[in-house]
Write a protein that holds these residues in place. Structure first.
Motif, PDB file in Angstrom:
ATOM      1  N   HIS A 115       7.757   7.387   4.334  1.00  0.00           N
ATOM      2  CA  HIS A 115       7.836   7.621   5.782  1.00  0.00           C
ATOM      3  C   HIS A 115       6.960   6.613   6.522  1.00  0.00           C
ATOM      4  O   HIS A 115       6.153   5.909   5.918  1.00  0.00           O
ATOM      5  N   ASN A 116       7.135   6.547   7.825  1.00  0.00           N
ATOM      6  CA  ASN A 116       6.390   5.604   8.661  1.00  0.00           C
ATOM      7  C   ASN A 116       5.353   6.274   9.560  1.00  0.00           C
ATOM      8  O   ASN A 116       4.711   5.593  10.352  1.00  0.00           O
ATOM      9  N   GLU A 117       5.193   7.572   9.455  1.00  0.00           N
ATOM     10  CA  GLU A 117       4.305   8.295  10.358  1.00  0.00           C
ATOM     11  C   GLU A 117       2.848   7.847  10.281  1.00  0.00           C
ATOM     12  O   GLU A 117       2.120   7.937  11.254  1.00  0.00           O
ATOM     13  N   ASP A 118       2.411   7.386   9.131  1.00  0.00           N
ATOM     14  CA  ASP A 118       1.011   7.003   8.943  1.00  0.00           C
ATOM     15  C   ASP A 118       0.783   5.494   8.937  1.00  0.00           C
ATOM     16  O   ASP A 118      -0.290   5.028   8.546  1.00  0.00           O
ATOM     17  N   ASP A 119       1.760   4.723   9.374  1.00  0.00           N
ATOM     18  CA  ASP A 119       1.634   3.260   9.328  1.00  0.00           C
ATOM     19  C   ASP A 119       0.437   2.741  10.118  1.00  0.00           C
ATOM     20  O   ASP A 119      -0.267   1.839   9.652  1.00  0.00           O
ATOM     21  N   ILE A 120       0.178   3.298  11.291  1.00  0.00           N
ATOM     22  CA  ILE A 120      -0.963   2.849  12.102  1.00  0.00           C
ATOM     23  C   ILE A 120      -2.267   3.183  11.389  1.00  0.00           C
ATOM     24  O   ILE A 120      -3.182   2.352  11.321  1.00  0.00           O
ATOM     25  N   TYR A 180      -7.038   6.182   2.336  1.00  0.00           N
ATOM     26  CA  TYR A 180      -5.985   7.092   2.796  1.00  0.00           C
ATOM     27  C   TYR A 180      -6.058   8.435   2.067  1.00  0.00           C
ATOM     28  O   TYR A 180      -6.012   9.488   2.683  1.00  0.00           O
ATOM     29  N   GLU A 181      -6.185   8.375   0.762  1.00  0.00           N
ATOM     30  CA  GLU A 181      -6.213   9.605  -0.030  1.00  0.00           C
ATOM     31  C   GLU A 181      -7.502  10.393   0.159  1.00  0.00           C
ATOM     32  O   GLU A 181      -7.543  11.593  -0.106  1.00  0.00           O
ATOM     33  N   VAL A 192       0.844  -1.199   0.000  1.00  0.00           N
ATOM     34  CA  VAL A 192       0.000   0.000   0.000  1.00  0.00           C
ATOM     35  C   VAL A 192       0.877   1.245   0.000  1.00  0.00           C
ATOM     36  O   VAL A 192       0.617   2.196  -0.747  1.00  0.00           O
ATOM     37  N   LYS A 193       1.923   1.249   0.818  1.00  0.00           N
ATOM     38  CA  LYS A 193       2.830   2.399   0.853  1.00  0.00           C
ATOM     39  C   LYS A 193       3.503   2.609  -0.494  1.00  0.00           C
ATOM     40  O   LYS A 193       3.665   3.753  -0.943  1.00  0.00           O
TER      41      LYS A 193
END
Length: 103
Positions: free
Chosen positions: A16-21, A66-67, A8-9
């Protein structure tokens, strides 16, 4: 790249990993939708291999969530008022390929 989160990323071009959760929540929702749409028991894909077409639908739907988290169509389709519906149509077509029609 083997996890749905990584895929998905990559689809979103996120490094970045900021939105992983947040993304993991969208993935969970998309997998749940796929299982329901395909007439499968909840948690089916936790214990079974996800077919490639279903995986693509989950990636697309998670990316769309997400978008569109601000309520707009989001992404490259922000100028197209039917973009949200187009995503759902494509996702449903992909899920229909792997759907259990016996139920």
């Amino acid at each position: 790249m083997n996890t749905l989160l990584e895929k998905v990323k990559a689809n979103l071009i996120l490094s970045h990993n900021e939105d992983d959760i947040l993304l993991q929540g969208y993935i969970t929702a998309a997998v749940s939708y796929a299982e329901s749409y395909q007439h499968l028991k909840e948690g089916h894909y936790s214990n079974n291999i996800m077919p490639p077409t279903t995986e693509q639908a989950v990636i697309m739907l998670s990316s769309h969530f997400y978008e569109s988290r601000d309520g707009s169509t989001g992404g490259f389709f922000s100028d197209n008022v039917q973009a949200g519906q187009q995503v759902w149509n494509t996702v449903n077509l992909l899920l229909r390929i792997d759907r259990d029609w016996k139920v």
